[in-house]
Design an enzyme around this catalytic site. Structure first.
Site, PDB file in Angstrom:
ATOM      1  N   GLY A  16      36.902  86.738  10.773  1.00 55.79           N
ATOM      2  CA  GLY A  16      37.517  86.217   9.550  1.00 55.79           C
ATOM      3  C   GLY A  16      37.214  84.751   9.367  1.00 55.79           C
ATOM      4  O   GLY A  16      37.620  83.919  10.181  1.00 55.79           O
ATOM      5  N   VAL A  17      36.483  84.432   8.288  1.00 50.69           N
ATOM      6  CA  VAL A  17      36.065  83.036   8.064  1.00 50.69           C
ATOM      7  C   VAL A  17      36.426  82.578   6.654  1.00 50.69           C
ATOM      8  O   VAL A  17      35.708  81.789   6.051  1.00 50.69           O
ATOM      9  CB  VAL A  17      34.552  82.855   8.336  1.00 50.69           C
ATOM     10  CG1 VAL A  17      34.231  83.110   9.785  1.00 50.69           C
ATOM     11  CG2 VAL A  17      33.714  83.769   7.429  1.00 50.69           C
ATOM     12  N   LYS A 122      49.774  89.443  10.070  1.00 51.68           N
ATOM     13  CA  LYS A 122      51.107  90.021  10.252  1.00 51.68           C
ATOM     14  C   LYS A 122      51.098  91.539  10.388  1.00 51.68           C
ATOM     15  O   LYS A 122      52.107  92.131  10.794  1.00 51.68           O
ATOM     16  CB  LYS A 122      51.991  89.634   9.051  1.00 51.68           C
ATOM     17  CG  LYS A 122      52.326  88.164   8.950  1.00 51.68           C
ATOM     18  CD  LYS A 122      53.273  87.887   7.798  1.00 51.68           C
ATOM     19  CE  LYS A 122      52.572  87.844   6.474  1.00 51.68           C
ATOM     20  NZ  LYS A 122      51.687  86.667   6.312  1.00 51.68           N
ATOM     21  N   VAL A 152      54.494  83.839  11.293  1.00 51.01           N
ATOM     22  CA  VAL A 152      55.758  83.445  10.649  1.00 51.01           C
ATOM     23  C   VAL A 152      55.782  81.920  10.561  1.00 51.01           C
ATOM     24  O   VAL A 152      55.786  81.231  11.572  1.00 51.01           O
ATOM     25  CB  VAL A 152      56.988  83.930  11.435  1.00 51.01           C
ATOM     26  CG1 VAL A 152      58.279  83.512  10.718  1.00 51.01           C
ATOM     27  CG2 VAL A 152      56.959  85.436  11.633  1.00 51.01           C
ATOM     28  N   LEU A 156      54.587  76.220  12.020  1.00 51.52           N
ATOM     29  CA  LEU A 156      55.929  75.887  12.499  1.00 51.52           C
ATOM     30  C   LEU A 156      56.251  76.672  13.773  1.00 51.52           C
ATOM     31  O   LEU A 156      55.904  77.846  13.874  1.00 51.52           O
ATOM     32  CB  LEU A 156      56.978  76.192  11.426  1.00 51.52           C
ATOM     33  CG  LEU A 156      56.875  75.404  10.126  1.00 51.52           C
ATOM     34  CD1 LEU A 156      57.909  75.911   9.116  1.00 51.52           C
ATOM     35  CD2 LEU A 156      57.072  73.920  10.371  1.00 51.52           C
ATOM     36  N   ASP A 225      56.345  90.305   1.934  1.00 47.93           N
ATOM     37  CA  ASP A 225      55.916  89.279   2.893  1.00 47.93           C
ATOM     38  C   ASP A 225      57.085  88.795   3.742  1.00 47.93           C
ATOM     39  O   ASP A 225      56.966  88.640   4.957  1.00 47.93           O
ATOM     40  CB  ASP A 225      55.278  88.101   2.146  1.00 47.93           C
ATOM     41  CG  ASP A 225      54.879  86.957   3.074  1.00 47.93           C
ATOM     42  OD1 ASP A 225      53.958  87.157   3.874  1.00 47.93           O
ATOM     43  OD2 ASP A 225      55.508  85.881   3.005  1.00 47.93           O
ATOM     44  N   LYS A 229      57.851  89.270   7.945  1.00 52.32           N
ATOM     45  CA  LYS A 229      58.211  88.189   8.859  1.00 52.32           C
ATOM     46  C   LYS A 229      59.527  88.479   9.572  1.00 52.32           C
ATOM     47  O   LYS A 229      59.678  88.185  10.765  1.00 52.32           O
ATOM     48  CB  LYS A 229      58.277  86.866   8.085  1.00 52.32           C
ATOM     49  CG  LYS A 229      56.908  86.413   7.581  1.00 52.32           C
ATOM     50  CD  LYS A 229      56.996  85.248   6.616  1.00 52.32           C
ATOM     51  CE  LYS A 229      55.603  84.857   6.113  1.00 52.32           C
ATOM     52  NZ  LYS A 229      55.642  83.796   5.095  1.00 52.32           N
TER      53      LYS A 229
END
Length: 369
Positions: A16-17, A122, A152, A156, A225, A229
């Protein structure tokens, strides 16, 4: 797989780029990698490059090599090639920067082969419980590891904080927060606690123009979404690990997509028709303002009752969800026995290629340093 150490040979494959993947590679190449670090593979959706002993390119040259490659991506083949590199004193890790379900479902096979997995994807961790249990089992069998901090809150430290709380024996009673950068921006702009303001459709349209939403805004407004999470976090808490058998589909989720627009196929048509429903959103905002409250789309995990929900809620104008948020920030509160009446709060940018790639990079460094 042997435990990673600074003396082991490290083989890294990147799948994945896009925005996050490209930024991750930039950050990785900017890091002073030791001689025993080798990027052995880079794959996009169209091409792949691979070298057992490590790819050779200048920092800005990998895209040129990838674009000129005639090798089409073949993930099962890549897994077999990486498995050959797994041996004592040589660790192998695959960094999945995609959002692909097909890639995610190969995680058990990768882990069983001794390949550690690092990802912001995810899908695997929020799907049905059976897949998550396969991932755990494969990791335990091979001693390979999976790290998914960036699933998630981007960069952070949300998952790692929760893991630390659980591992040290704290009693987590509730987790609540604004988990979606898109929903954060929309409601920070739409609902300020004062009467009136911009229409809901205009705020969503601007959010789309700024790149905060998916190309089809319904993919954000349906709450899936946030539900994903919440599923990921719930599974870190032992008592809730089996609470969501169907993954994010088991989460009690409130969709903000009008029923009449649920079948709209394109983002452009969705945006053009959303103004038809501004009056109902305006009424919700007015009702909240009368109570001196704001609207926020939040996720809640109530450990005691087992309730996991993603929904639009009202909060007092003095609440941190009303006063502390700006732009597309996330804010997550951990209510625990040790933290008592003042929850442990984490806040900051919860979306964007740079911070998401940083979260992935941080996981990589946890494995190799």
């Amino acid at each position: 797989m042997a435990s990673s150490s600074s003396t082991n040979s490290m083989s890294i494959a990147v799948v994945g780029v896009g925005l996050v993947g490209g930024e991750f590679i930039r950050q990785l190449l900017a890091f002073p990698l030791p001689n025993h670090f080798h990027i052995v593979a880079i794959s996009s959706s169209k091409a792949s490059i691979f070298a057992h002993d490590g790819l050779s390119f200048a920092k800005a040259d990998w895209r040129t090599q990838l674009q000129s490659s005639s090798t089409t991506p073949d993930l099962p083949k890549l897994v077999r090639e990486l498995a050959v590199l797994v041996r004592p004193g040589s660790d192998v890790m695959l960094v999945d920067n995609t959002s692909s379900d097909d890639v995610a479902r190969l995680y058990p096979e990768m882990l069983r082969a001794g390949i550690s997995v690092i990802t912001p994807n995810k899908k695997a961790f929020s799907a049905e419980l059976a897949l998550y249990e396969q991932i755990l089992e494969a990791s335990l069998e091979s001693e390979s590891r999976f790290l998914n901090e960036a699933t998630v809150g981007a960069g952070l430290p949300i998952i790692s904080t929760l893991k630390d709380l659980v591992a040290t024996g704290d009693n987590v009673t509730k987790i609540e927060g604004v988990f979606s950068g898109t929903m954060s921006y929309i409601f920070n702009e739409f609902s300020t606690g004062k009467p009136g303001g911009p229409s809901f459709s205009s705020v969503v349209s601007v959010a789309r123009e700024k790149g905060y939403t998916e190309p089809h805004p319904a993919d954000d407004l349906n709450g899936a979404d946030v539900a994903r999470k919440l599923t990921i976090l719930s599974r870190v808490i032992p008592s809730l690990r089996a609470a969501l058998p169907d993954g994010y589909k088991s989460v009690k989720t409130t969709s903000l997509v009008p029923t009449a627009l649920e079948s709209i196929k394109t983002g452009d048509e969705f945006i053009s028709r959303l103004p038809e429903f501004d009056a109902q959103y305006d009424q919700m905002r007015t009702d909240a303002a009368r109570e001196e409250k704001v609207l926020r789309y939040v996720g809640v995990i109530d450990v005691a009752t087992g309730l996991v929900k993603a929904s639009l809620e009202k909060y007092p104008v003095s609440h941190p969800f009303a006063t502390s948020l700006g732009g597309s920030d996330n804010i997550i509160m951990f209510h625990t026995e040790r933290y008592g009446a003042r929850p442990l709060t984490i806040q900051g940018a919860g979306a964007g290629a740079a911070v998401t790639a940083m979260g992935v990079m941080s996981d990589l460094l946890k494995l190799v340093l």
